[in-house]
Design an enzyme around this catalytic site. Structure first.
Site, PDB file in Angstrom:
ATOM      1  N   GLU A 135       0.829  -1.210   0.000  1.00  0.00           N
ATOM      2  CA  GLU A 135       0.000   0.000   0.000  1.00  0.00           C
ATOM      3  C   GLU A 135       0.862   1.258   0.000  1.00  0.00           C
ATOM      4  O   GLU A 135       0.538   2.254  -0.653  1.00  0.00           O
ATOM      5  CB  GLU A 135      -0.933  -0.011   1.213  1.00  0.00           C
ATOM      6  CG  GLU A 135      -2.023  -1.056   1.145  1.00  0.00           C
ATOM      7  CD  GLU A 135      -1.564  -2.448   1.589  1.00  0.00           C
ATOM      8  OE1 GLU A 135      -2.377  -3.370   1.554  1.00  0.00           O
ATOM      9  OE2 GLU A 135      -0.375  -2.600   1.963  1.00  0.00           O
ATOM     10  N   TYR A 136       1.952   1.215   0.755  1.00  0.00           N
ATOM     11  CA  TYR A 136       2.891   2.348   0.795  1.00  0.00           C
ATOM     12  C   TYR A 136       3.413   2.657  -0.604  1.00  0.00           C
ATOM     13  O   TYR A 136       3.419   3.816  -1.038  1.00  0.00           O
ATOM     14  CB  TYR A 136       4.037   1.989   1.742  1.00  0.00           C
ATOM     15  CG  TYR A 136       5.221   2.917   1.708  1.00  0.00           C
ATOM     16  CD1 TYR A 136       5.221   4.117   2.423  1.00  0.00           C
ATOM     17  CD2 TYR A 136       6.370   2.584   0.992  1.00  0.00           C
ATOM     18  CE1 TYR A 136       6.312   4.957   2.405  1.00  0.00           C
ATOM     19  CE2 TYR A 136       7.464   3.427   0.972  1.00  0.00           C
ATOM     20  CZ  TYR A 136       7.439   4.607   1.680  1.00  0.00           C
ATOM     21  OH  TYR A 136       8.530   5.442   1.660  1.00  0.00           O
TER      22      TYR A 136
END
Length: 227
Positions: A135-136
């Protein structure tokens, strides 16, 4: 050339604090502006560091509010990040926070913009299976694309794994980047801050570029000349 006034978004982070100190110490820059999200941070930068500070929470502030905070600056550095504290904040800080700052820069006519991103953010094959970081990287990749599509004179810096050791002043040549895979492409945060300064001082070779940053054996001055 008149000293540049730089706003540091995310000045309270580890890279941001190092950068603020370096900007303050350089005669090439006027007193920087720390963009931070709590009153305690404002007080720290004003009283302890001796720089200007604005209480502007980019996660919740409007584009107009951010624009008012950075108005009058010559350049903006975005080094803010959610720090993995809550998954949704990766998208509200690292992604949408960055987009709002870009829009604010365009609104007030600030052209120079430096973004601290992440190594190989554009390469899904590199990060899609890294547990806890997918997600980062999605947020970082998307933010990078927004910056590239903006009207700004941007520089996107993509450091590898960030370390807290003292800076070395040495970077890995881009054509030899993969030699550092075994050490997670690591780089000291102080070297990232030092390179941000050099990016601001050398727009002729850094504007409209995405630059990988990893510690190596080449002095920063030589590295930047090779771009």
């Amino acid at each position: 050339m008149s000293p540049l006034k730089v706003a540091v978004v995310g000045a309270s982070g580890k890279v941001g604090r190092l950068l603020t100190d370096k900007l303050k110490a350089s005669s090439s820059f006027s007193t920087p502006l720390a963009i931070v999200r709590t009153q305690d941070q404002v007080d720290y930068f004003k009283n302890e560091v001796g720089v200007n500070a604005s209480l502007t929470d980019i996660e919740n502030a409007s584009v107009n509010e951010i624009a008012d905070a950075i108005r009058g600056c010559d350049a903006v550095v975005f080094s803010a990040g959610a720090g993995g504290k809550a998954m949704e904040r990766i998208f509200t800080v690292d992604l949408d926070g960055c987009i709002k700052v870009v829009e604010a820069c365009e609104k007030v006519g600030i052209k120079r913009f430096v973004l601290v991103s992440a190594l190989k953010a554009e390469n899904r094959d590199f990060w899609c299976n890294i547990k806890g970081l997918r997600e980062y990287y999605i947020a970082k990749r998307s933010a990078d694309r927004e910056v590239r599509n903006s009207e700004l004179d941007y520089t996107i810096l993509q450091p590898g794994s960030l370390e807290l050791s003292r800076g070395t002043g040495l970077l890995q040549p881009i054509d030899r980047l993969e030699e550092k895979a075994s050490v997670n492409y690591s780089i000291n945060r102080e070297d990232v801050a030092s390179f941000i300064v050099q990016s601001l001082l050398h727009p002729d070779v850094t504007v409209k570029k995405t630059i990988s940053l990893v510690n190596g054996d080449e002095p920063i001055e030589k590295f930047i000349q090779s771009l």
